[in-house]
Design a protein around this motif. Structure first.
Motif, PDB file in Angstrom:
ATOM      1  N   PRO A 159       0.834  -1.693  -0.004  1.00  0.00           N
ATOM      2  CA  PRO A 159      -0.030  -0.573   0.236  1.00  0.00           C
ATOM      3  C   PRO A 159       0.718   1.482   0.205  1.00  0.00           C
ATOM      4  O   PRO A 159       1.951   1.108   0.638  1.00  0.00           O
ATOM      5  CB  PRO A 159      -0.253  -0.021   1.008  1.00  0.00           C
ATOM      6  CG  PRO A 159      -0.166  -0.481   2.374  1.00  0.00           C
ATOM      7  CD  PRO A 159       0.800  -1.459   1.284  1.00  0.00           C
ATOM      8  N   ASN A 160      -0.115   2.350  -0.963  1.00  0.00           N
ATOM      9  CA  ASN A 160       1.112   3.794  -0.940  1.00  0.00           C
ATOM     10  C   ASN A 160       0.202   4.270  -0.847  1.00  0.00           C
ATOM     11  O   ASN A 160      -1.218   4.751  -0.489  1.00  0.00           O
ATOM     12  CB  ASN A 160       2.197   3.235  -2.323  1.00  0.00           C
ATOM     13  CG  ASN A 160       1.390   2.845  -3.579  1.00  0.00           C
ATOM     14  OD1 ASN A 160       0.182   3.412  -3.277  1.00  0.00           O
ATOM     15  ND2 ASN A 160       2.369   2.248  -4.075  1.00  0.00           N
ATOM     16  N   SER A 161       0.484   5.421  -1.514  1.00  0.00           N
ATOM     17  CA  SER A 161      -0.745   7.284  -1.387  1.00  0.00           C
ATOM     18  C   SER A 161      -1.753   6.513  -1.837  1.00  0.00           C
ATOM     19  O   SER A 161      -2.650   7.521  -1.983  1.00  0.00           O
ATOM     20  CB  SER A 161       0.298   8.354  -1.776  1.00  0.00           C
ATOM     21  OG  SER A 161       0.470   8.254  -3.444  1.00  0.00           O
ATOM     22  N   ASN A 162      -1.660   5.781  -2.984  1.00  0.00           N
ATOM     23  CA  ASN A 162      -2.466   5.778  -4.226  1.00  0.00           C
ATOM     24  C   ASN A 162      -3.785   4.796  -3.625  1.00  0.00           C
ATOM     25  O   ASN A 162      -4.747   4.698  -4.324  1.00  0.00           O
ATOM     26  CB  ASN A 162      -2.172   5.388  -5.833  1.00  0.00           C
ATOM     27  CG  ASN A 162      -0.546   6.261  -6.137  1.00  0.00           C
ATOM     28  OD1 ASN A 162      -1.015   7.643  -6.497  1.00  0.00           O
ATOM     29  ND2 ASN A 162      -0.131   6.094  -6.946  1.00  0.00           N
ATOM     30  N   THR A 163      -2.827   3.803  -3.068  1.00  0.00           N
ATOM     31  CA  THR A 163      -4.034   2.569  -2.098  1.00  0.00           C
ATOM     32  C   THR A 163      -4.645   3.438  -1.643  1.00  0.00           C
ATOM     33  O   THR A 163      -5.903   3.303  -1.562  1.00  0.00           O
ATOM     34  CB  THR A 163      -2.881   1.724  -1.712  1.00  0.00           C
ATOM     35  OG1 THR A 163      -2.041   1.725  -2.582  1.00  0.00           O
ATOM     36  CG2 THR A 163      -3.891   0.756  -0.803  1.00  0.00           C
ATOM     37  N   PHE A 164      -4.159   4.160  -1.208  1.00  0.00           N
ATOM     38  CA  PHE A 164      -4.659   5.662   0.214  1.00  0.00           C
ATOM     39  C   PHE A 164      -6.131   5.971  -0.934  1.00  0.00           C
ATOM     40  O   PHE A 164      -7.510   5.623  -0.166  1.00  0.00           O
ATOM     41  CB  PHE A 164      -4.174   6.155   1.132  1.00  0.00           C
ATOM     42  CG  PHE A 164      -4.786   7.126   1.530  1.00  0.00           C
ATOM     43  CD1 PHE A 164      -5.396   7.147   3.035  1.00  0.00           C
ATOM     44  CD2 PHE A 164      -4.964   8.531   0.917  1.00  0.00           C
ATOM     45  CE1 PHE A 164      -5.980   7.702   3.526  1.00  0.00           C
ATOM     46  CE2 PHE A 164      -5.949   9.868   2.126  1.00  0.00           C
ATOM     47  CZ  PHE A 164      -6.612   9.362   2.766  1.00  0.00           C
ATOM     48  N   THR A 165      -5.868   6.892  -1.283  1.00  0.00           N
ATOM     49  CA  THR A 165      -6.848   7.607  -2.291  1.00  0.00           C
ATOM     50  C   THR A 165      -8.434   6.484  -2.545  1.00  0.00           C
ATOM     51  O   THR A 165      -8.312   6.573  -2.700  1.00  0.00           O
ATOM     52  CB  THR A 165      -6.178   8.024  -3.687  1.00  0.00           C
ATOM     53  OG1 THR A 165      -5.085   9.266  -3.145  1.00  0.00           O
ATOM     54  CG2 THR A 165      -7.036   9.507  -4.404  1.00  0.00           C
ATOM     55  N   ALA A 166      -7.328   5.689  -3.658  1.00  0.00           N
ATOM     56  CA  ALA A 166      -8.050   4.576  -4.616  1.00  0.00           C
ATOM     57  C   ALA A 166      -9.471   3.754  -3.153  1.00  0.00           C
ATOM     58  O   ALA A 166     -10.069   3.737  -3.330  1.00  0.00           O
ATOM     59  CB  ALA A 166      -7.303   3.568  -4.954  1.00  0.00           C
ATOM     60  N   PHE A 167      -8.573   3.291  -1.964  1.00  0.00           N
ATOM     61  CA  PHE A 167      -9.886   3.409  -0.675  1.00  0.00           C
ATOM     62  C   PHE A 167     -10.715   4.250  -0.809  1.00  0.00           C
ATOM     63  O   PHE A 167     -12.090   4.086  -0.171  1.00  0.00           O
ATOM     64  CB  PHE A 167      -8.445   2.784   0.894  1.00  0.00           C
ATOM     65  CG  PHE A 167      -9.299   2.590   1.705  1.00  0.00           C
ATOM     66  CD1 PHE A 167      -9.864   1.127   2.200  1.00  0.00           C
ATOM     67  CD2 PHE A 167      -9.530   3.424   2.648  1.00  0.00           C
ATOM     68  CE1 PHE A 167     -10.406   1.012   2.914  1.00  0.00           C
ATOM     69  CE2 PHE A 167     -10.352   3.169   3.563  1.00  0.00           C
ATOM     70  CZ  PHE A 167     -10.878   2.076   4.296  1.00  0.00           C
ATOM     71  N   VAL A 168     -10.809   5.314  -0.276  1.00  0.00           N
ATOM     72  CA  VAL A 168     -10.986   6.300  -0.188  1.00  0.00           C
ATOM     73  C   VAL A 168     -12.491   7.092  -1.087  1.00  0.00           C
ATOM     74  O   VAL A 168     -13.510   6.769  -0.497  1.00  0.00           O
ATOM     75  CB  VAL A 168     -10.542   7.796   0.658  1.00  0.00           C
ATOM     76  CG1 VAL A 168     -11.728   8.959   0.534  1.00  0.00           C
ATOM     77  CG2 VAL A 168      -9.890   8.043   1.988  1.00  0.00           C
ATOM     78  N   LEU A 169     -11.770   6.709  -2.515  1.00  0.00           N
ATOM     79  CA  LEU A 169     -12.806   7.467  -3.337  1.00  0.00           C
ATOM     80  C   LEU A 169     -14.111   5.599  -3.350  1.00  0.00           C
ATOM     81  O   LEU A 169     -15.093   6.211  -3.644  1.00  0.00           O
ATOM     82  CB  LEU A 169     -11.817   7.440  -4.354  1.00  0.00           C
ATOM     83  CG  LEU A 169     -10.979   8.600  -4.763  1.00  0.00           C
ATOM     84  CD1 LEU A 169     -10.380   8.168  -6.637  1.00  0.00           C
ATOM     85  CD2 LEU A 169     -11.951   9.594  -4.275  1.00  0.00           C
ATOM     86  N   ARG A 170     -13.331   4.458  -3.209  1.00  0.00           N
ATOM     87  CA  ARG A 170     -14.235   3.377  -3.629  1.00  0.00           C
ATOM     88  C   ARG A 170     -15.427   3.733  -2.186  1.00  0.00           C
ATOM     89  O   ARG A 170     -16.761   3.161  -2.237  1.00  0.00           O
ATOM     90  CB  ARG A 170     -13.886   2.045  -2.522  1.00  0.00           C
ATOM     91  CG  ARG A 170     -12.844   1.261  -3.294  1.00  0.00           C
ATOM     92  CD  ARG A 170     -12.329   0.176  -3.495  1.00  0.00           C
ATOM     93  NE  ARG A 170     -11.646   0.082  -5.028  1.00  0.00           N
ATOM     94  CZ  ARG A 170      -9.778   0.119  -4.534  1.00  0.00           C
ATOM     95  NH1 ARG A 170      -9.301   0.615  -3.868  1.00  0.00           N
ATOM     96  NH2 ARG A 170      -9.104  -0.143  -5.287  1.00  0.00           N
ATOM     97  N   ASP A 171     -15.382   4.377  -0.920  1.00  0.00           N
ATOM     98  CA  ASP A 171     -16.257   4.805  -0.083  1.00  0.00           C
ATOM     99  C   ASP A 171     -17.227   5.762  -0.268  1.00  0.00           C
ATOM    100  O   ASP A 171     -18.102   5.782   0.637  1.00  0.00           O
ATOM    101  CB  ASP A 171     -15.498   4.912   1.576  1.00  0.00           C
ATOM    102  CG  ASP A 171     -15.572   3.543   1.994  1.00  0.00           C
ATOM    103  OD1 ASP A 171     -15.426   2.495   1.388  1.00  0.00           O
ATOM    104  OD2 ASP A 171     -14.652   3.402   3.639  1.00  0.00           O
ATOM    105  N   VAL A 172     -17.005   6.727  -1.471  1.00  0.00           N
ATOM    106  CA  VAL A 172     -17.683   7.654  -1.843  1.00  0.00           C
ATOM    107  C   VAL A 172     -17.458   7.469  -3.421  1.00  0.00           C
ATOM    108  O   VAL A 172     -17.681   8.699  -3.907  1.00  0.00           O
ATOM    109  CB  VAL A 172     -16.649   9.262  -1.693  1.00  0.00           C
ATOM    110  CG1 VAL A 172     -18.048   9.880  -0.909  1.00  0.00           C
ATOM    111  CG2 VAL A 172     -16.769   8.981  -0.034  1.00  0.00           C
ATOM    112  N   PRO A 173     -18.435   6.769  -3.621  1.00  0.00           N
ATOM    113  CA  PRO A 173     -18.409   6.182  -5.266  1.00  0.00           C
ATOM    114  C   PRO A 173     -19.141   7.765  -5.901  1.00  0.00           C
ATOM    115  O   PRO A 173     -18.768   7.565  -7.592  1.00  0.00           O
ATOM    116  CB  PRO A 173     -19.256   4.810  -5.267  1.00  0.00           C
ATOM    117  CG  PRO A 173     -20.016   5.054  -4.091  1.00  0.00           C
ATOM    118  CD  PRO A 173     -19.223   5.671  -2.894  1.00  0.00           C
ATOM    119  N   GLU A 174     -19.776   8.450  -5.179  1.00  0.00           N
ATOM    120  CA  GLU A 174     -20.392   9.374  -6.195  1.00  0.00           C
ATOM    121  C   GLU A 174     -19.603  10.596  -6.839  1.00  0.00           C
ATOM    122  O   GLU A 174     -19.783  11.098  -7.422  1.00  0.00           O
ATOM    123  CB  GLU A 174     -21.114  10.224  -4.864  1.00  0.00           C
ATOM    124  CG  GLU A 174     -22.354   9.651  -4.630  1.00  0.00           C
ATOM    125  CD  GLU A 174     -22.273   8.922  -2.803  1.00  0.00           C
ATOM    126  OE1 GLU A 174     -22.924   8.238  -2.420  1.00  0.00           O
ATOM    127  OE2 GLU A 174     -20.864   8.741  -2.995  1.00  0.00           O
TER     128      GLU A 174
END
Length: 258
Positions: A159-174
């Protein structure tokens, strides 16, 4: 075929693409040059609205080439939020070297959302505004707190910075953000091999971010091989390639949420 010969074969295949990418980025204002990271510019580039004249809530997602030679291969991504009538932006991101200093890679701080990343000019991936955005910010902040890899950092495969961003975005699919193919680590899912795509508009299968496939309305079809993404987005008539990123139309107009 021996391991040595396979490695030589990979180098032969990737060398022309690497050379083309190098020439392209060196020619663009030297943003991947060998400047000292300690003195590299962090100045904003004018992609973010002025909070003093923008009372509405705003969410922006950015990507910028990483530091030094790593920038030829990948980008660093982050999420910036501003609540209604707030006087400043708050940026959420993961920074690897902070782990030793603070015990966590997750960094939440006030800074210009469109600031250069150690000299590299950022690209605006999404700009979402409107009266419904404050509720999205609540969910973004909850996802930031729930990020499961805050005590771990690996440049590749994650996991790195892009893993983090992708994780957050999956929780806010709007937000419907299609992270660039150069966001190495976005497909790292940990021990769970199946998840939504970062945009929340499709699904993906990934083995520890090293190999996998993804398909979504925003992403199109992607193949992840050794952390490198190859894809086709029929909706925007774009190709996705390692090193070069997306080749095709970009969309930067603000999305208004009612």
């Amino acid at each position: 075929m021996s391991t040595k010969r396979r490695r030589i074969g990979w180098l032969i295949l990737l060398l022309p693409l690497y050379a083309a990418c190098s020439a392209t980025y060196i020619g663009q204002s030297g943003r991947l040059g060998g400047s000292d990271w300690r003195t590299a510019s962090r100045e904003p580039v004018g992609l973010a609205p002025d909070p003093a004249t923008t009372p509405e809530a705003v969410v922006q997602v950015y990507a910028a080439r990483t530091i030094s030679w790593r920038g030829y291969f990948g980008v660093h991504t982050w999420i910036a939020v501003k609540r209604s009538n707030a006087s400043e932006f708050t940026v959420h991101e993961v920074i690897g070297y902070r782990l030793r200093r603070t015990g966590t890679t997750v960094v939440t701080r006030v800074r210009p959302p469109d600031g250069r990343w150690f000299g590299a000019e950022p690209d605006l991936l999404k700009d979402v505004r409107g009266p419904g955005v404050d509720a999205l910010i609540d969910r973004i902040e909850t996802a930031v707190q729930n990020y499961p890899y805050a005590d771990t950092y690996r440049i590749w495969p994650g996991p790195n910075s892009n893993t983090f961003t992708a994780f957050v975005l999956r929780d806010v699919p709007e937000l419907r953000v299609d992270l660039p193919p150069t966001a190495i680590g976005k497909d790292y899912l940990g021990v769970m091999p199946v998840a939504l795509t970062p945009s929340g508009t499709g699904g993906q299968v990934s083995v520890l971010g090293v190999a996998g496939v993804a398909a979504g309305w925003e992403e199109g079809v992607e193949l992840n091989l050794l952390g490198l993404t190859f894809g086709l987005d029929p909706l925007s008539l774009s190709l996705k390639l390692p090193l070069l990123g997306r080749i095709g139309p970009d969309e930067h107009e603000p999305l208004i949420v009612d």
